[in-house]
Design an enzyme around this catalytic site. Structure first.
Site, PDB file in Angstrom:
ATOM      1  N   LYS A   1       6.003 -81.590 -23.862  1.00  0.00           N
ATOM      2  CA  LYS A   1       7.448 -81.477 -24.074  1.00  0.00           C
ATOM      3  C   LYS A   1       8.182 -80.851 -22.883  1.00  0.00           C
ATOM      4  CE  LYS A   1       8.486 -82.776 -28.433  1.00  0.00           C
ATOM      5  NZ  LYS A   1       7.182 -83.078 -29.043  1.00  0.00           N
TER       6      LYS A   1
ATOM      7  N   SER B   1      -1.851 -84.623 -26.983  1.00  0.00           N
ATOM      8  CA  SER B   1      -0.475 -84.220 -26.667  1.00  0.00           C
ATOM      9  C   SER B   1      -0.147 -82.747 -26.794  1.00  0.00           C
ATOM     10  CB  SER B   1       0.499 -85.031 -27.524  1.00  0.00           C
ATOM     11  OG  SER B   1       0.189 -84.867 -28.902  1.00  0.00           O
TER      12      SER B   1
END
Ligand SMILES: *Cc1c(COP(=O)(O)O)cnc(C)c1O
Length: 346
Positions: free
Chosen positions: A69, A323
């Protein structure tokens, strides 16, 4: 060939090609390496052997803030005008986007305010505060926190930073694909991407389909938040009536508008998996890397296992985006128990 049948792609209409090209240019220009690192694309030998395919893990769990992110957040903030930087940024998130915005804002000297639901664990509130951002606890769940953040943005003139529904955020996440194609110049059969609001998969699909359209892009969702799968089936973005939060990084009720524009044409397939499959995949990743991922971080590996089993796939080279790693230590007992159960053959 065991490859699932797929129609040969017709040439792309030029308007569509122009959209992909705009994203590719933004991805190539995204200054994410001021803060993000180029993460390893690493072999998973035990899993590869077990599945009869070469499995590569893109280790986004190793980023500062422990998820990708930071790429989208930093790229978005870096594009602000000096006046916008002066007025500060605001977002709503209890998770990885909050940490990304807080760190990116500190790096760029921008004031950041993060609205989090009142129920947010203290660990995550402290994670934001320790990066010098202001944490406001508001509302019983995410939609209430979001509404508050949007209204604060309007009243204070600060810029709202979406976790996924923004072209600069999508372009920042797309730098993951740029790295993969450079790190693996040989043939790749498919890239498996976890999907929440669709920012990551949109950036990856835009880059890969512009340059190497033969590589399959496979989205992987939690079956409790499969908003992309449902939108593709309906032909439009739908709002899920309820969303499960075990995979909290992808607990999103509606796919983003910008992301859907790309995904509807450039994602080959979307798979959904159960929470028990995620727990088993966390163990698979641990066995090969000795690293622990969060449930959302293990989606892509769970998706590969299902894809290989259902399609009888062998001998392919498959990439999973690992992720994120932001999991509460306390939840590991639950994950280990479920992983043990789901390894018993049915
Ligand atoms: C945000 C997030 C995702 C999903 O990304 P989207 O851009 O919302 O689709 C997947 N995994 C982790 C760990 C995340 O934090």
């Amino acid at each position: 060939m065991n490859h699932p049948s797929r129609l040969a792609s017709p040439p792309l209409p030029s308007a569509d090609m122009a959209l992909l090209e705009r994203y590719v240019k933004m991805i190539l220009a995204a200054p994410v390496y001021d803060l993000a690192i180029c993460t390893p694309l690493q072999a998973a030998p035990a899993l590869s052997q077990r599945l009869g395919n070469q499995i590569l893990l893109k280790r986004e769990d190793l980023q500062p803030t422990f998820s990708f992110k930071i790429r989208g957040a930093y790229n978005r903030l870096a594009q602000l005008t000096p006046e916008q930087k002066q007025r500060g940024v605001i977002t709503a998130s209890a998770g990885n986007h909050a940490q990304g915005v807080a760190l990116a804002a500190r790096e760029l000297g921008i004031k950041a305010t993060i609205v989090m639901p009142a129920s947010t664990p203290e660990l995550k509130v402290l994670g934001v505060q320790s990066r010098d951002a202001e944490a406001i606890l508001h509302g019983e769940s995410f939609p209430f926190a979001l509404a508050h953040a949007l209204s604060l943005a309007q009243h204070t003139g600060s810029t709202f930073v979406s976790p996924f529904d923004d072209p600069h955020v999508i372009a920042g996440q797309g730098t993951v694909a740029m790295e993969i194609l450079r790190q693996h110049p040989g043939p790749l059969d498919a890239i498996f991407v976890p999907v929440g609001g669709g920012g990551l998969i949109a950036g990856i699909a835009a880059y890969v389909k512009y340059l190497q359209p033969q590589i399959r892009i496979v989205g992987v969702e939690s079956e409790h938040s499969n908003c992309l799968q449902q939108a593709l089936a309906a032909g439009e973005r739908v709002v899920l009536p309820a969303v499960g939060t075990f995979a909290d990084g992808v607990a999103v009720a509606q796919i983003g508008e910008h992301g859907f524009q790309i995904c509807r044409h450039h994602v080959d397939q979307v798979i959904s998996v159960s929470n028990d499959q995620l727990c088993a995949a966390i163990k698979d990743i641990y066995d090969d890397t000795r690293s622990i991922t969060e449930p959302s971080g293990a989606l892509a590996v769970a998706g590969i296992k299902q894809y290989v089993a259902q399609g009888g796939i062998s001998g392919q080279t498959l990439v999973a985006i690992d992720s994120g790693a932001n999991i509460n230590f306390d939840s590991l007992r639950h994950v280990a128990e479920r992983a043990a159960l789901s390894s018993i053959p049915a």
